[in-house]
Motif scaffolding. Structure first.
Motif, mmCIF file in Angstrom:
data_model
loop_
_atom_site.group_PDB
_atom_site.id
_atom_site.type_symbol
_atom_site.label_atom_id
_atom_site.label_comp_id
_atom_site.label_asym_id
_atom_site.label_seq_id
_atom_site.Cartn_x
_atom_site.Cartn_y
_atom_site.Cartn_z
ATOM 1 N N ALA A 120 0.856 -1.188 0.000
ATOM 2 C CA ALA A 120 0.000 0.000 0.000
ATOM 3 C C ALA A 120 0.896 1.242 0.000
ATOM 4 O O ALA A 120 2.081 1.163 0.348
ATOM 5 C CB ALA A 120 -0.876 0.000 1.244
ATOM 6 N N THR A 121 0.310 2.370 -0.353
ATOM 7 C CA THR A 121 1.026 3.645 -0.259
ATOM 8 C C THR A 121 0.315 4.502 0.794
ATOM 9 O O THR A 121 -0.500 4.008 1.549
ATOM 10 C CB THR A 121 1.051 4.346 -1.628
ATOM 11 N N GLY A 122 0.630 5.797 0.817
ATOM 12 C CA GLY A 122 0.029 6.686 1.811
ATOM 13 C C GLY A 122 0.915 6.785 3.037
ATOM 14 O O GLY A 122 1.961 6.130 3.128
ATOM 15 N N SER A 123 0.488 7.587 4.008
ATOM 16 C CA SER A 123 1.353 7.839 5.163
ATOM 17 C C SER A 123 1.446 6.608 6.083
ATOM 18 O O SER A 123 2.463 6.406 6.755
ATOM 19 C CB SER A 123 0.839 9.043 5.953
ATOM 20 N N THR A 124 0.422 5.761 6.100
ATOM 21 C CA THR A 124 0.360 4.684 7.096
ATOM 22 C C THR A 124 1.511 3.673 7.015
ATOM 23 O O THR A 124 2.082 3.328 8.055
ATOM 24 C CB THR A 124 -1.007 3.966 6.999
ATOM 25 N N LEU A 149 -1.209 -1.938 -4.618
ATOM 26 C CA LEU A 149 -2.675 -1.935 -4.628
ATOM 27 C C LEU A 149 -3.271 -1.039 -5.698
ATOM 28 O O LEU A 149 -4.285 -1.364 -6.297
ATOM 29 C CB LEU A 149 -3.188 -1.372 -3.300
ATOM 30 N N ASP A 150 -2.653 0.135 -5.872
ATOM 31 C CA ASP A 150 -3.341 1.133 -6.683
ATOM 32 C C ASP A 150 -2.362 2.146 -7.274
ATOM 33 O O ASP A 150 -1.205 2.245 -6.837
ATOM 34 C CB ASP A 150 -4.435 1.853 -5.869
ATOM 35 N N TYR A 184 2.289 6.860 -7.341
ATOM 36 C CA TYR A 184 2.627 5.863 -6.331
ATOM 37 C C TYR A 184 3.898 5.102 -6.691
ATOM 38 O O TYR A 184 4.577 4.549 -5.812
ATOM 39 C CB TYR A 184 1.437 4.928 -6.111
ATOM 40 N N GLY A 190 -3.771 0.066 4.311
ATOM 41 C CA GLY A 190 -4.221 1.150 5.178
ATOM 42 C C GLY A 190 -5.733 1.189 5.038
ATOM 43 O O GLY A 190 -6.344 0.312 4.408
ATOM 44 N N ILE A 191 -6.349 2.204 5.591
ATOM 45 C CA ILE A 191 -7.803 2.357 5.443
ATOM 46 C C ILE A 191 -8.103 3.840 5.269
ATOM 47 O O ILE A 191 -7.463 4.690 5.911
ATOM 48 C CB ILE A 191 -8.547 1.764 6.680
ATOM 49 N N GLY A 192 -9.012 4.152 4.381
ATOM 50 C CA GLY A 192 -9.404 5.547 4.197
ATOM 51 C C GLY A 192 -10.378 5.969 5.291
ATOM 52 O O GLY A 192 -11.019 5.123 5.930
ATOM 53 N N HIS A 207 -12.437 3.025 2.759
ATOM 54 C CA HIS A 207 -11.914 2.358 1.558
ATOM 55 C C HIS A 207 -10.654 1.551 1.880
ATOM 56 O O HIS A 207 -9.914 1.862 2.807
ATOM 57 C CB HIS A 207 -11.697 3.340 0.389
ATOM 58 N N ILE A 208 -10.453 0.503 1.100
ATOM 59 C CA ILE A 208 -9.175 -0.224 1.097
ATOM 60 C C ILE A 208 -8.713 -0.241 -0.353
ATOM 61 O O ILE A 208 -9.530 -0.418 -1.257
ATOM 62 C CB ILE A 208 -9.280 -1.660 1.686
ATOM 63 N N GLY A 209 -7.394 -0.083 -0.582
ATOM 64 C CA GLY A 209 -6.972 0.274 -1.928
ATOM 65 C C GLY A 209 -7.764 1.538 -2.270
ATOM 66 O O GLY A 209 -7.989 2.394 -1.402
ATOM 67 N N LYS A 263 -9.619 8.096 11.500
ATOM 68 C CA LYS A 263 -10.010 6.782 10.961
ATOM 69 C C LYS A 263 -10.888 5.989 11.937
ATOM 70 O O LYS A 263 -11.305 4.873 11.613
ATOM 71 C CB LYS A 263 -8.750 5.940 10.680
HETATM 72 C C1 F6R Z 1 -3.053 3.565 -0.884
HETATM 73 C C2 F6R Z 1 -4.264 2.935 -0.414
HETATM 74 C C3 F6R Z 1 -5.264 3.687 0.410
HETATM 75 C C4 F6R Z 1 -4.638 4.206 1.705
HETATM 76 C C5 F6R Z 1 -5.656 4.990 2.525
HETATM 77 C C6 F6R Z 1 -5.033 5.578 3.768
HETATM 78 O O1 F6R Z 1 -2.279 2.648 -1.621
HETATM 79 O O2 F6R Z 1 -4.454 1.797 -0.695
HETATM 80 O O3 F6R Z 1 -6.345 2.842 0.717
HETATM 81 O O4 F6R Z 1 -4.166 3.117 2.449
HETATM 82 O O5 F6R Z 1 -6.207 6.002 1.749
HETATM 83 O O6 F6R Z 1 -4.112 6.551 3.402
HETATM 84 P P1 F6R Z 1 -3.113 7.158 4.480
HETATM 85 O O7 F6R Z 1 -2.210 6.050 4.898
HETATM 86 O O8 F6R Z 1 -2.364 8.231 3.739
HETATM 87 O O9 F6R Z 1 -3.952 7.664 5.604
#
Ligand code: F6R
Length: 266
Positions: A39-43, A70-71, A84, A136-138, A142-144, A206
């Motif tokens: 996954a990407t993002g800060s998590t 993932l994306d 990404y 991670g989770i939005g 969301h996932i991905g 979250k």
């Molecule tokens: C990114 C992804 C997203 C992030 C989610 C959390 O590859 O799959 O689902 O995991 O948006 O993003 P952060 O970690 O930036 O809070």
């Protein structure tokens, strides 16, 4: 192996990253040709820092590993700083020895994206499936980039991003006109086929999504709730993300019991 959904409330983000990185490294020791979903993002950044350190300081090799992200955004060039691909190079791939030909991203260019998405799925299958998927989770669950109301059986495809996701990620774009509104993402069905899923969530933003995912009904309105159907999923939460869970004490007790009964798994 017994089916299980584990909820681990961690003392800190660092503890969560330590535990997830340890799982990845243990899996790599037992299977050097591991197939990893990233996954990407800060998590996940803390996990990637630890994997880079394990390579640099302890000589851990990722030379036989295959990776699937993932994306990826549709409409950004692959060398755009917000892509990404660049994120993964900066945080992980430039710091370890995974061969470039073993790195895969969902397709975002070309005349026939639908068939390219099917090829991406076929590639995952040809590699024997994903052994370990990091998530991670939005804040919308969301996932991905499987946004709310995604089919729980969805496969890799192009998704329209919700206003919530666009707002959460707007901070990365100096020019708002540059922010992509589409992304290609593994589907929920794709994610559910990974053998193990490790989801991290940090921060109060979250907390509601985490509660809905873990304690709510399985519903496409909270895509992460589909993980309740997965036989081997672990949630690594900081106390803020865990703060709205109604069975918080129970999860703590279950973790203590697990440490006592199966110390090697805890
Ligand atoms: C990114 C992804 C997203 C992030 C989610 C959390 O590859 O799959 O689902 O995991 O948006 O993003 P952060 O970690 O930036 O809070």
């Amino acid at each position: 192996m017994l089916s299980r959904m584990r909820i681990l409330e961690c003392a800190s983000r660092d503890e969560a990253a330590d535990l997830v990185a340890a799982e990845v490294l243990a899996a790599l020791r037992s299977k050097p040709d591991l197939v990893l979903g990233f996954a990407t993002g800060s998590t996940p950044v803390g996990v990637y820092e630890r994997l880079v350190r394990a390579h640099r300081e302890d000589g851990v090799s990722f030379g036989r590993v295959t990776t699937f992200n993932l994306d990826e955004y549709v409409g950004l060039s692959p060398d755009h700083p917000c892509s990404y691909r660049i994120f993964m190079r900066r945080h992980l791939f430039d710091g370890i020895d995974v061969p470039p030909q073993n790195i895969h991203f969902p397709p975002v260019e070309g005349a026939d994206l639908a068939s390219a998405c099917r090829e991406f799925e076929a590639r995952i299958r040809a590699c024997g499936g994903i052994d370990l998927q990091l998530l991670g989770i939005g804040s919308n669950g969301h996932i991905g980039f499987n946004e709310p109301t995604s089919s729980l059986a969805s496969r890799t495809r192009v998704m329209t991003l919700t206003d919530k996701t666009l707002a959460d990620n707007a901070r990365f774009y100096a020019d708002p006109g540059e922010q992509p509104r589409l992304a290609t993402t593994m589907g929920i069905g794709t994610i559910l086929e990974a053998r193990r899923v490790l989801l991290q969530s940090f921060g109060f933003k979250k907390a509601l999504a985490v509660r809905t995912a873990i304690e709510g009904s399985v519903s496409s309105f909270c895509p992460a709730s589909a993980l309740q159907m997965h036989p081997d999923v672990t949630f690594y939460l900081d106390s803020e993300s865990a703060s709205l869970l109604t069975m918080r004490d129970y999860y703590r007790r279950a973790r203590e019991d697990e440490a006592r009964l199966a110390p090697e798994d805890a």
